[in-house]
Design an enzyme around this catalytic site. Structure first.
Site, PDB file in Angstrom:
ATOM      1  N   CYS A 198       5.146  -6.097   1.663  1.00 58.13           N
ATOM      2  CA  CYS A 198       5.515  -4.677   1.815  1.00 58.13           C
ATOM      3  C   CYS A 198       4.741  -4.013   2.962  1.00 58.13           C
ATOM      4  O   CYS A 198       5.031  -4.275   4.110  1.00 58.13           O
ATOM      5  CB  CYS A 198       5.353  -3.922   0.501  1.00 58.13           C
ATOM      6  N   TYR A 199       3.714  -3.221   2.654  1.00 56.83           N
ATOM      7  CA  TYR A 199       2.949  -2.584   3.739  1.00 56.83           C
ATOM      8  C   TYR A 199       2.419  -3.646   4.698  1.00 56.83           C
ATOM      9  O   TYR A 199       2.437  -3.473   5.916  1.00 56.83           O
ATOM     10  CB  TYR A 199       1.784  -1.784   3.142  1.00 56.83           C
ATOM     11  N   ASP A 221     -13.737  -9.308 -23.808  1.00 53.18           N
ATOM     12  CA  ASP A 221     -14.689  -9.435 -22.692  1.00 53.18           C
ATOM     13  C   ASP A 221     -16.138  -9.486 -23.179  1.00 53.18           C
ATOM     14  O   ASP A 221     -16.913 -10.360 -22.770  1.00 53.18           O
ATOM     15  CB  ASP A 221     -14.532  -8.269 -21.704  1.00 53.18           C
ATOM     16  N   GLY A 266       0.841  -1.201   0.000  1.00 56.42           N
ATOM     17  CA  GLY A 266       0.000   0.000   0.000  1.00 56.42           C
ATOM     18  C   GLY A 266       0.865   1.236   0.000  1.00 56.42           C
ATOM     19  O   GLY A 266       2.050   1.160   0.311  1.00 56.42           O
ATOM     20  N   GLU A 293       4.307 -11.083  -6.474  1.00 50.72           N
ATOM     21  CA  GLU A 293       3.275 -11.172  -7.504  1.00 50.72           C
ATOM     22  C   GLU A 293       3.697 -10.516  -8.816  1.00 50.72           C
ATOM     23  O   GLU A 293       3.081 -10.727  -9.856  1.00 50.72           O
ATOM     24  CB  GLU A 293       1.965 -10.535  -7.003  1.00 50.72           C
ATOM     25  N   LYS A 315      -8.666 -11.689 -17.002  1.00 50.69           N
ATOM     26  CA  LYS A 315      -8.603 -11.698 -18.469  1.00 50.69           C
ATOM     27  C   LYS A 315      -8.094 -13.026 -19.044  1.00 50.69           C
ATOM     28  O   LYS A 315      -8.664 -13.558 -19.990  1.00 50.69           O
ATOM     29  CB  LYS A 315      -7.669 -10.565 -18.903  1.00 50.69           C
ATOM     30  N   HIS A 371       7.684  -7.601  -3.873  1.00 53.30           N
ATOM     31  CA  HIS A 371       6.399  -8.060  -4.441  1.00 53.30           C
ATOM     32  C   HIS A 371       6.569  -9.384  -5.195  1.00 53.30           C
ATOM     33  O   HIS A 371       7.017  -9.369  -6.346  1.00 53.30           O
ATOM     34  CB  HIS A 371       5.864  -7.007  -5.418  1.00 53.30           C
TER      35      HIS A 371
END
Ligand code: XMP
Length: 516
Positions: free
Chosen positions: A85-86, A230, A58, A174, A372, A172
């Site tokens: 992190c945060y 989509d 964050g 991710e 997606k 991170h």
């Protein structure tokens, strides 16, 4: 769908990467949901068998008085928690570790060195590259925690308390640039939380069709169709469930790619027959965009007219009860007023999200739990042609946001032709599929050139091509010199109005993919 007892809860503290965490977990066939930090009490109570929790990063400092706090209830659940992190700093603060505030953010690639044995790093290389993005850092780990890695700048990059099942990463995992990130998340899911792989797209598809059939019965549904992934998958899925009760409206705003409008009509008329309606609204869009230069104004104008045109057309179909939207899970997470999350707004993205309140229709969003890449796989199961599924993304406001400054028919025509040459080159040379998104931007400047013996004074074009996994972060694509020479030559020799071709080598961040 998925039973909640195999769920990972991601608590969002406002990181731009939160939804990436969710996607990375889904990729490993584990069901997970994201909830803002201030709206998790009920989730915790309702899902007594959560398998694990991830605290996102964050933009705040845990030292700030008004910064988001850790919900202490989660510590009582006795399930594994991974702070990123945060999230790590929240854990550190909670257990009385020491946090230092840096004057500048550490940002970008960094190397870490593993220190102690950790289940989180099982099978992970001792030295590996990670993606850092933080201001604060841990100066002293809390009592009961051990340091499991240090960055090359000697910053504590991970800690853990095995007994309490608490883990924290200063980087991170991710983000694509954390090379061992997938393995680290997989260790958290399967070794630490011990979840079983469960989320299957095949089951999702069959259950969804059944649900749509039983919920929609013989009611009429309208769907905004752009020809993008989509809305295409949404319409095919709905067609499978309700057949002739589906009506698709394609609003042509005149800002589409070269000859795209005709292609969309050809494909969908064949599938939906008279239930596919094309509205040529290009004149209205262009007249309202006259003299408009500001990117946000352009986006808002396009969004508003789109709704008006769609609404007018929809009214012509009698007794409609539902509006189908191709909303994806990231749209829900990203939509701040709806979700109440703390993420900063970068641009007003355009989709048909504004329609329902005015139109008094019930909403059906069959893809709202998916990302997606999952939608593309679902599309393949629905036998949608891969050129449609794997087309580069195209923004709702179309070419208007690729023409900085005022938009007019002449500029659109130039840009369409240039873009078409560029994209065809990529396809013909087998490069298209290696690129996540490529397009041309018509710059609002003219420059002097020379062609033959003649002086020219024409437009400049900037080409953009990025690789990305999801559009959240992106790297510019590295063309070979030969490709750049060929593309530039083709554009300049075929489009008289252009005499200079530039290449945009900005990644995201700090740039965005689109120019506006
Ligand atoms: P940015 O420019 O924000 O774009 O880095 C990220 C991705 O989103 C697409 N994009 C949009 N898609 N409506 C859309 O449906 C929009 O208003 C919109 N604006 C940007 C962009 O093309 C890229 O793939």
């Amino acid at each position: 769908m998925q039973k909640t007892n195999e769920m990972i809860l991601i608590i969002d503290y406002g990181s731009q990467y939160t939804q990436l965490i969710a996607r990375k977990i889904r990729e490993q066939n584990v069901y997970c949901l994201v909830h803002p930090y201030n709206k998790i009490k009920s989730i915790i109570l309702e899902n007594k068998n959560l398998s694990g929790i991830i605290l996102s990063g964050g933009p705040n400092s845990v030292k700030g008085k008004k910064s988001p706090k850790l919900e202490k209830k989660i510590l009582k659940l006795n399930i594994p928690i991974l702070g990123i992190c945060y999230g790590l700093q929240l854990l550190c603060k909670e257990f009385n570790g020491k946090i230092g505030q840096s004057s500048s953010r550490e940002y970008g690639h960094s190397l870490i060195d593993l220190k102690n044995k950790s289940l989180l790093f099982l099978g992970v290389k001792k030295n590996n590259q990670v993606w850092m993005s933080h201001g604060d850092h841990i100066e002293k780990e809390p009592k009961g925690f051990i340091i499991t890695s240090l960055s090359s700048k000697s910053v504590i990059s991970s800690i853990e308390n095995k007994k309490k099942k608490l883990f924290g990463l200063q980087f991170h995992p991710e983000v694509y640039h954390s090379l061992e990130g997938k393995k680290i998340l997989s260790n958290f899911l399967f070794k630490i939380c011990q979840v079983k792989k469960k989320f299957k797209l095949e089951d999702f598809l069959n259950n969804k069709i059944k649900d749509l059939k039983s919920n929609l019965k013989n009611k009429k549904v309208i769907c905004g169709l752009s020809g993008g992934v989509d809305s295409t998958v949404t319409s095919f899925l709905l067609y499978k469930a309700i057949k002739k009760n589906l009506f698709c409206i394609f609003v042509d705003h005149g800002l589409l790619r070269f000859k795209e409008s005709n292609e969309v009509v050809k494909i969908f008329k064949k599938k939906f027959g008279n239930n596919f309606i094309r509205v040529d609204a290009s004149r209205i869009f262009l007249s309202k965009l006259k003299n408009i230069q500001d990117p946000e104004k352009k986006r808002k104008i396009i969004g508003k007219i789109f709704i008006e045109v769609f609404e007018k057309e929809a009214k012509k179909i009698k007794e409609v009860e539902y509006l189908a939207q191709g909303t994806l899970y990231p749209d829900i997470i990203e939509s701040i007023p709806f979700f109440g999350g703390p993420t900063a707004k970068i641009k007003s993205h355009h989709n048909v999200g504004g329609l329902p309140k005015k139109m008094n229709l019930k909403i059906v969003e069959p893809l709202k739990d998916l990302f997606k890449d999952e939608v593309r796989l679902l599309g393949a199961k629905l036998k949608i042609r891969s050129e449609l599924l794997y087309r580069h993304p195209f923004p709702g406001p179309g070419l208007a946001i690729r023409i900085p400054g005022e938009v007019d028919v002449k500029k659109i025509d130039i840009l369409q032709r240039v873009d078409n040459i560029f994209i065809n080159y990529l396809k013909e040379n087998n490069i298209y599929k290696d690129i996540w998104q490529a397009f041309a931007v018509l710059l609002p400047i003219k420059s002097v050139g020379v062609m033959g013996d003649e002086r020219t004074y024409n437009y400049s074009i900037s080409l953009r091509a990025v690789t990305s996994v999801d559009g959240m972060t992106a790297d510019f694509y590295m063309f070979s010199k030969k490709d750049l020479i060929e593309i530039s030559k083709k554009i300049i020799s075929n489009v008289n109005e252009v005499n200079r071709v530039l290449y945009d080598f900005t990644s995201k961040p700090p740039g965005t993919i689109e120019w506006e």
